[in-house]
Enzyme design. Structure first.
Site, PDB file in Angstrom:
ATOM      1  N   ASP A 210       0.834  -1.191   0.000  1.00  0.00           N
ATOM      2  CA  ASP A 210       0.000   0.000   0.000  1.00  0.00           C
ATOM      3  C   ASP A 210       0.879   1.255   0.000  1.00  0.00           C
ATOM      4  O   ASP A 210       1.826   1.348   0.780  1.00  0.00           O
ATOM      5  CB  ASP A 210      -0.885  -0.025   1.254  1.00  0.00           C
ATOM      6  N   GLU A 257      14.335 -15.310   0.928  1.00  0.00           N
ATOM      7  CA  GLU A 257      14.587 -16.415   1.868  1.00  0.00           C
ATOM      8  C   GLU A 257      13.568 -17.533   1.655  1.00  0.00           C
ATOM      9  O   GLU A 257      13.716 -18.632   2.161  1.00  0.00           O
ATOM     10  CB  GLU A 257      14.469 -15.927   3.326  1.00  0.00           C
TER      11      GLU A 257
HETATM   12  C1  GLC Z   1      -4.125   3.099  -0.795  1.00  0.00           C
HETATM   13  C2  GLC Z   1      -5.364   2.250  -0.701  1.00  0.00           C
HETATM   14  C3  GLC Z   1      -6.499   3.129  -0.316  1.00  0.00           C
HETATM   15  C4  GLC Z   1      -6.195   3.730   1.044  1.00  0.00           C
HETATM   16  C5  GLC Z   1      -4.862   4.448   1.037  1.00  0.00           C
HETATM   17  C6  GLC Z   1      -4.378   4.727   2.434  1.00  0.00           C
HETATM   18  O1  GLC Z   1      -4.192   4.036  -1.804  1.00  0.00           O
HETATM   19  O2  GLC Z   1      -5.578   1.568  -1.893  1.00  0.00           O
HETATM   20  O3  GLC Z   1      -7.714   2.437  -0.276  1.00  0.00           O
HETATM   21  O4  GLC Z   1      -7.199   4.644   1.395  1.00  0.00           O
HETATM   22  O5  GLC Z   1      -3.859   3.682   0.434  1.00  0.00           O
HETATM   23  O6  GLC Z   1      -3.935   3.569   3.056  1.00  0.00           O
END
Ligand code: GLC
Length: 544
Positions: A210, A257
């Site tokens: 993310d 790993e």
């Molecule tokens: C990314 C995710 C989104 C979230 C953001 C903050 O863009 O896909 O859904 O709100 O990160 O974590």
């Protein structure tokens, strides 16, 4: 029984299905999707023919940003199930030959994470894991710099000192409930490498990362100026900073790993050249190609996007990673349902709509089916967002009172929010919630439109012309005919694109008029099309 899976770099050609878990299937009858629902539907995914699933964050969370605010990285959100159920899911998926990719959220924790709670309570060691800074102004009443949150407003919130007086500010590139970690702190680095091992040891096959381009910040946190588009430029000191790559070299060492583990980056960086830096051989394996998702349904723009993406990925030996929709953007069946601009739309998240006016959903679906054959025909990895195989449109008329995206309030209503692409899946029956929850359950967390009866998986099962049947057939043919990295453009009339992969050619027509296509039809997005002809807003796979 463990299925035969091609383990050698499976991620170079895989089709990965995105499970937005809270909206996939409700097994325990509380109106929210969960692991029990997902386990029960694994046969559906197996039959669809996908190679892997990516599950959005399933960890304990106050759910202020739908689970992207994690309070414990080594456990399961109780509303979704238990760690035992997670282990069963992984085993059962593997038995069906389906890999399991999780979502890791390293840029920020939840404000309910024990680290942040300790930080607010004044623990200096815990504070040093976040980005606390004194405010500007006479009494520190102004934020430390001018950075804006992606969800709107300042990226800083003032904390309250343990004695009750106003304290330092903390950075949050997203909601105040998502304080950013300080990745220059080795404790943060060590913690996340340990979290990776925790899940790899449970057999998880990879992670979607993310906000992968956000972790490293300019050490002085200087002012940045206003934000322009959806893409984050590296001249902003909060995004795509070169220091991020050292973090991923460490992660790659951890993954290596183990056997056959993979990372996919969510990195909304400015150019494919910047994106390719994440894909160098000692860093991440794959990264979403968002230019493709931002492209209009216009053959020339799509062609340019494909060329640019492939060239950048090729330069570092990585596969391109195609995606048309996800839980953050308007579903493509609706994006394509209005008139198309001639250029990529760079502010899709903020703007949410390409054009005002009523969508032509029949046209949008026609184009979505065509785009599916284009995407699944390309060499590289492809992601399918849950529901696109049913042709689901965006739910644009969700009443304000049911919408839950924190971006709505935080932007003061400027952002419409992402709830419209997160509505639960319709599985069966004639009335809402269409089998999403067991009988007698409370209403789902977002309502399903009453008009969705024709979109259910059940309604589409039996229909050979349905979108579900198209995806099943495409995935089956892809694994047989569209193997290998071979790729060559084929000359084609204006308003169309065509490329060859061995004996098979993939054709897309956005010209507004039918065109002649060569060869024998393997699969077409328009069931009514006649042999040798490709209507507009359609695609075909032909054997030449
Ligand atoms: C990314 C995710 C989104 C979230 C953001 C903050 O863009 O896909 O859904 O709100 O990160 O974590």
């Amino acid at each position: 029984m463990q299925h035969e899976t091609a383990t050698a770099e499976w991620w170079r050609t895989a089709v990965v299905y995105q499970v937005y878990i809270r909206s996939f299937a409700d097994g325990n009858g509380d109106g929210l999707g969960d692991i029990a629902g997902l386990r029960a539907r694994l046969p559906y995914l197996h039959q669809l023919g996908i190679d892997a699933i990516w599950i959005n964050p399933w960890y304990p969370s106050p759910q202020i940003d739908a689970g992207y605010d994690v309070s414990d990285y080594r456990a399961i959100e109780p509303a979704y199930g238990t760690t035992d159920e997670a282990e069963l899911l992984i085993a059962e998926a593997h038995d069906l030959g389906i890999k399991v990719v999780l979502d890791i959220v390293p840029n920020h924790t939840s404000w309910e994470h024990p680290w942040f709670e300790a930080a607010l309570a004044g623990d200096a060691q815990a504070r040093a894991r976040y980005l606390f800074r004194p405010g500007k102004g006479v009494d520190g009443e102004l934020p430390p710099n001018d950075w804006e949150s992606i969800f709107g407003g300042p990226a800083w919130t003032r904390s309250t000192a343990p004695d009750g007086t106003p304290g330092d500010w903390y950075l949050h590139l997203f909601a105040p409930a998502q304080p950013d970690l300080d990745w220059s702190n080795p404790e943060v680095v060590a913690e996340f490498e340990d979290v990776l091992r925790f899940w790899f040891d449970k057999g998880v096959d990879g992670f979607r990362i993310d906000v992968a381009h956000g972790l490293a910040k300019h050490p002085e946190l200087p002012d940045a100026g206003p934000r322009t588009g959806r893409k984050d430029r590296n001249d902003h000191p909060g995004w795509d900073q070169d220091g991020v790559h050292e973090i991923y070299r460490g992660w790659r060492r951890v993954a290596d790993e183990y056997a056959d583990r993979v990372f996919v980056a969510e990195a909304w960086v400015e150019s494919n050249e910047r994106l390719a830096r994440y894909l160098r051989p000692d860093e991440l394996h794959t990264a979403f190609q968002f230019d493709f998702l931002q492209a209009p349904f216009v053959a020339s723009v799509m062609k340019q996007t494909i060329d640019d993406a492939r060239a950048a990925a090729d330069a570092v030996g990585a596969p391109a990673t195609w995606v048309l929709s996800n839980h953050d953007v308007v579903r493509h069946a609706t994006r394509y349902a209005r008139s198309q601009p001639e250029h990529a739309v760079s502010s899709i998240w903020e703007q949410s709509r390409w054009h005002e006016g009523a969508p032509d959903l029949a046209l949008g679906l026609r184009r979505a089916r065509a785009a599916a054959l284009l995407t699944l025909g390309l060499p590289g990895t492809a992601y399918v967002y849950q529901g696109e195989e049913l042709g689901l449109p965006e739910v644009e008329d969700l009443p304000a009172e049911v919408r839950q995206d924190p971006a709505i309030a935080q932007s003061g209503g400027a952002q419409i929010g992402r709830d419209g692409c997160r509505v639960p899946l319709p599985w069966s029956g004639e009335t809402a919630p269409f089998g999403f929850s067991p009988e007698g359950a409370p209403e789902p967390w977002l309502p399903l439109p009453d008009s969705w009866a024709p979109y259910t998986a059940e309604a589409q099962e039996a229909d050979p012309d349905s979108t579900l049947s198209l995806y099943r057939r495409a995935l089956e043919l892809r694994s047989k005919w569209l193997v290998g990295e071979g790729f060559e453009w084929v000359p084609s009339p204006e308003g169309t694109l065509a490329f060859a992969r061995g004996d098979v050619q993939v054709w897309l027509n956005t010209s507004g008029a039918p065109v002649a296509v060569p060869g024998e039809l393997l699969l077409g997005s328009d069931p009514a099309a006649e042999a040798g002809t490709l209507p507009s807003d359609a695609a075909a796979w032909v054997r030449v």
